[in-house]
Write an enzyme that holds these catalytic residues in place. Structure first.
Site, PDB file in Angstrom:
ATOM      1  N   HIS A 279       0.851  -1.186   0.000  1.00  9.48           N
ATOM      2  CA  HIS A 279       0.000   0.000   0.000  1.00  9.48           C
ATOM      3  C   HIS A 279       0.883   1.231   0.000  1.00  9.48           C
ATOM      4  CE1 HIS A 279      -3.157   2.817   1.130  1.00  9.48           C
ATOM      5  NE2 HIS A 279      -3.990   1.900   0.664  1.00  9.48           N
TER       6      HIS A 279
ATOM      7  N   ASP B 194      -7.905  -5.512   0.213  1.00  2.00           N
ATOM      8  CA  ASP B 194      -8.403  -6.322  -0.891  1.00  2.00           C
ATOM      9  C   ASP B 194      -7.966  -7.779  -0.833  1.00  2.00           C
ATOM     10  OD1 ASP B 194      -9.835  -4.325  -2.115  1.00  2.00           O
ATOM     11  OD2 ASP B 194      -8.042  -3.511  -3.056  1.00  2.00           O
TER      12      ASP B 194
HETATM   13  N1  CMC Z   1       4.110  -7.525  -4.789  1.00  2.00           N
HETATM   14  C1  CMC Z   1       5.451  -7.496  -4.976  1.00  2.00           C
HETATM   15  N2  CMC Z   1       6.211  -6.394  -4.872  1.00  2.00           N
HETATM   16  C2  CMC Z   1       5.572  -5.245  -4.573  1.00  2.00           C
HETATM   17  C3  CMC Z   1       4.195  -5.187  -4.366  1.00  2.00           C
HETATM   18  C4  CMC Z   1       3.463  -6.386  -4.471  1.00  2.00           C
HETATM   19  N3  CMC Z   1       2.131  -6.388  -4.288  1.00  2.00           N
HETATM   20  N4  CMC Z   1       3.828  -3.916  -4.070  1.00  2.00           N
HETATM   21  C5  CMC Z   1       4.952  -3.188  -4.107  1.00  2.00           C
HETATM   22  N5  CMC Z   1       6.010  -3.999  -4.407  1.00  2.00           N
HETATM   23  C6  CMC Z   1       7.415  -3.586  -4.498  1.00  2.00           C
HETATM   24  C7  CMC Z   1       7.661  -2.881  -5.808  1.00  2.00           C
HETATM   25  O1  CMC Z   1       8.102  -3.776  -6.820  1.00  2.00           O
HETATM   26  C8  CMC Z   1       8.736  -1.898  -5.429  1.00  2.00           C
HETATM   27  O2  CMC Z   1       9.974  -2.593  -5.405  1.00  2.00           O
HETATM   28  P1  CMC Z   1      11.337  -1.807  -5.793  1.00  2.00           P
HETATM   29  O3  CMC Z   1      11.520  -0.766  -4.744  1.00  2.00           O
HETATM   30  O4  CMC Z   1      12.388  -2.889  -5.744  1.00  2.00           O
HETATM   31  O5  CMC Z   1      11.137  -1.234  -7.159  1.00  2.00           O
HETATM   32  C9  CMC Z   1       8.393  -1.513  -3.986  1.00  2.00           C
HETATM   33  O6  CMC Z   1       7.646  -2.629  -3.467  1.00  2.00           O
HETATM   34  C10 CMC Z   1       7.544  -0.247  -3.866  1.00  2.00           C
HETATM   35  O7  CMC Z   1       6.455  -0.359  -4.787  1.00  2.00           O
HETATM   36  P2  CMC Z   1       5.770   0.878  -5.489  1.00  2.00           P
HETATM   37  O8  CMC Z   1       4.959   0.377  -6.634  1.00  2.00           O
HETATM   38  O9  CMC Z   1       6.788   1.927  -5.751  1.00  2.00           O
HETATM   39  O10 CMC Z   1       4.849   1.377  -4.309  1.00  2.00           O
HETATM   40  P3  CMC Z   1       3.552   2.257  -4.453  1.00  2.00           P
HETATM   41  O11 CMC Z   1       3.369   2.888  -3.137  1.00  2.00           O
HETATM   42  O12 CMC Z   1       3.669   3.149  -5.645  1.00  2.00           O
HETATM   43  O13 CMC Z   1       2.426   1.188  -4.780  1.00  2.00           O
HETATM   44  C11 CMC Z   1       0.564  -0.259  -4.644  1.00  2.00           C
HETATM   45  C12 CMC Z   1       1.401   0.817  -3.920  1.00  2.00           C
HETATM   46  C13 CMC Z   1      -0.680  -0.566  -3.817  1.00  2.00           C
HETATM   47  C14 CMC Z   1       0.130   0.250  -6.016  1.00  2.00           C
HETATM   48  C15 CMC Z   1       1.428  -1.536  -4.799  1.00  2.00           C
HETATM   49  O14 CMC Z   1       1.828  -2.017  -3.533  1.00  2.00           O
HETATM   50  C16 CMC Z   1       0.712  -2.610  -5.596  1.00  2.00           C
HETATM   51  O15 CMC Z   1       0.753  -2.591  -6.831  1.00  2.00           O
HETATM   52  N6  CMC Z   1       0.044  -3.595  -4.890  1.00  2.00           N
HETATM   53  C17 CMC Z   1      -0.756  -4.583  -5.558  1.00  2.00           C
HETATM   54  C18 CMC Z   1      -2.104  -3.994  -5.942  1.00  2.00           C
HETATM   55  C19 CMC Z   1      -3.011  -3.817  -4.752  1.00  2.00           C
HETATM   56  O16 CMC Z   1      -3.161  -4.695  -3.928  1.00  2.00           O
HETATM   57  N7  CMC Z   1      -3.667  -2.650  -4.691  1.00  2.00           N
HETATM   58  C20 CMC Z   1      -4.672  -2.356  -3.669  1.00  2.00           C
HETATM   59  C21 CMC Z   1      -4.295  -1.225  -2.799  1.00  2.00           C
HETATM   60  S1  CMC Z   1      -5.362  -1.141  -1.353  1.00  2.00           S
HETATM   61  C22 CMC Z   1      -6.925  -0.775  -1.985  1.00  2.00           C
HETATM   62  C23 CMC Z   1      -7.075   0.607  -2.406  1.00  2.00           C
HETATM   63  O17 CMC Z   1      -6.888   1.515  -1.568  1.00  2.00           O
HETATM   64  O18 CMC Z   1      -7.437   0.855  -3.565  1.00  2.00           O
END
Ligand code: CMC
Length: 427
Positions: free
Chosen positions: A305, A362
């Site tokens: 998140h 989720d």
């Molecule tokens: N599985 C594997 N690696 C992950 C994941 C994951 N679910 N989420 C983040 N990472 C890694 C990502 O690869 C990155 O690694 P690195 O630093 O080596 O490049 C690091 O963690 C940070 O990720 P980010 O994408 O820069 O982080 P963010 O804050 O931009 O993204 C997120 C947050 C929710 C989009 C992301 O965690 C994600 O894609 N999760 C899966 C989708 C999901 O479950 N979304 C629902 C969010 S909660 C409901 C809502 O509020 O809508």
């Protein structure tokens, strides 16, 4: 003492006010930065930017805390109802018995949609995704309500908000019924908000339908858990769309469009699809390895998140709710074991520990929704239904804010500098 921050940008140092919220991080007020220095700030994804002032929802992502108007999500999920939370978010305080009764009555007066709106559903392909239908039909509501579009009138704003909260279950249920070819079921205002939605979704005219109170309570709790979440992507979309003075129904349609994405509300659908794809616990290590592989775009859906760097408190309640629903309904789903084991393995894996990746709301919601009988394609539509409460509360707060301005971000331009135009025959 007023706090200030000092910034020197190729000239004399200047002070900038530091604003203090009631709780949470201080906020550096840089509104005069451009006028004073000619420089912008750069923060794509808004990781360090407070885009507005708000008194609705507070999140402490490090501690895993979520408060609505100061009340913890755990307390609200345990002791209140979705209608109470809707009142709390839109009105600012928990309702008394009388206020709640009036609010429920008001919402129930708006549950029907205009008969002509029904025609819109029939224009979609049968296999259209419910979110595509919701986006179109909610946007179309803007053509139906000219009496609630003077957004400078707080009364009209509240009527539009009530209409949206009331009609969203009807529209979501109609989208579902259309996709499976069953007759539309009209609202029944003798039922609760959530009971009425269950009936509109699962009843058929040929048979009586009795709302299961366990299912009703579980779904109501799921709605509470999704009602609002501070300045997330879809809420920020609603605020940005609304900042131009746009029609509220169109603004909420914009929020629905944003919510649909798999990184946001679409994750509940993606999470259950992922768990079903994993299928059995022995396959979990393979998927964890894929999630860690930099060359593989696969992510554990329902994990991670932007704000929570600790357990998402909504995921804790959701996991308990799965257990309760399964026990009460006497059902099991091997996917729940897969989810529990996946969570345990991921939380003990250095990659997930280091990146502070925990299950989010989720991860478990799809398991309950599926047990209740919703197809995966409806999951995000249910999220939209519940989040409408947060969207309208935040939209109202924004429009009522005397400091409100049209949202207009700037950019770091990296394109071509000005150059002479070359006529077509000289290129
Ligand atoms: N599985 C594997 N690696 C992950 C994941 C994951 N679910 N989420 C983040 N990472 C890694 C990502 O690869 C990155 O690694 P690195 O630093 O080596 O490049 C690091 O963690 C940070 O990720 P980010 O994408 O820069 O982080 P963010 O804050 O931009 O993204 C997120 C947050 C929710 C989009 C992301 O965690 C994600 O894609 N999760 C899966 C989708 C999901 O479950 N979304 C629902 C969010 S909660 C409901 C809502 O509020 O809508």
């Amino acid at each position: 003492m007023t706090k200030t921050a000092t910034l020197a940008l190729g000239g004399p140092a200047q002070d900038y006010a530091v604003l203090e919220g009631s709780i949470g991080p201080d906020v550096l007020d840089i509104r005069k930065l451009y006028a004073r220095t000619g420089a912008f700030t750069f923060d794509p994804g808004f990781t360090s930017t407070a885009a507005c002032e708000s008194g609705i929802t507070y999140i402490d992502g490090d501690q895993g805390v979520l408060l609505h108007r100061g009340y913890s999500i755990e307390d609200l999920a345990r002791d209140s109802s979705f209608m109470e939370v809707a009142y709390l978010l839109t009105e600012g305080e928990l309702p008394t018995h009388e206020e709640l009764a009036t609010f429920k009555y008001t919402i129930s007066r708006h549950t029907m949609v205009h008969e002509q709106l029904m025609q819109f559903f029939r224009g979609f392909r049968r296999d259209a995704h419910p979110m595509a239908i919701m986006c179109g039909v909610v946007g179309a509501l803007s053509a139906f309500y000219h009496d609630s579009t003077d957004i400078d009138d707080p009364k009209q704003r509240m009527i539009a908000s009530h209409r949206l909260i009331a009609k969203m279950p009807t529209i979501a249920a109609l989208a579902y019924k259309y996709s499976i070819g069953q007759p539309f079921i009209y609202p029944d205002n003798s039922l609760s908000y959530t009971g009425n939605f269950l009936r509109m979704t699962f009843a058929v005219p040929a048979e009586p339908y009795v709302v299961n109170p366990v299912v009703e309570r579980a779904l109501d709790r799921i709605f509470i858990l999704h009602a609002d979440h501070e300045q997330n992507a879809s809420t920020s979309t609603v605020r940005l769309a609304g900042s131009s003075g746009a029609n509220p129904f169109a603004c909420i349609a914009a929020g629905i469009a944003c919510l649909w994405g798999p990184a946001h509300g679409g994750a509940n659908e993606a999470a259950l699809n992922m768990l079903r794809e994993i299928g059995t616990p022995d396959k979990i290590p393979h998927y964890i390895a894929r999630a860690k592989d930099k060359d593989d775009s696969f992510r554990l859906m329902g994990f991670g998140h932007r704000v929570y760097k600790n357990y998402d408190p909504r995921a804790t309640v959701m996991q308990q709710t799965v257990r309760e629903v399964f026990k009460e309904m006497n059902v099991t789903d091997p996917i729940f074991d897969v989810a529990l084991q996946l969570e345990e393995m991921a939380l003990n894996d250095p990659y997930f520990i280091e990146k502070k990746l925990f299950p989010n709301v989720d991860f478990y919601s799809g398991i309950i929704l599926s047990a209740i009988g919703f197809p995966t394609s409806m999951f995000t539509a249910l999220f939209a239904l519940a989040r409408t409460v947060g969207w309208v509360a935040q939209w109202n707060e924004m429009i009522g804010d005397p400091e409100q301005k049209i949202g207009r971000p700037r950019q770091l331009y990296t394109g071509a500098p000005q150059r002479p135009f070359v006529p077509l025959d000289k290129r």
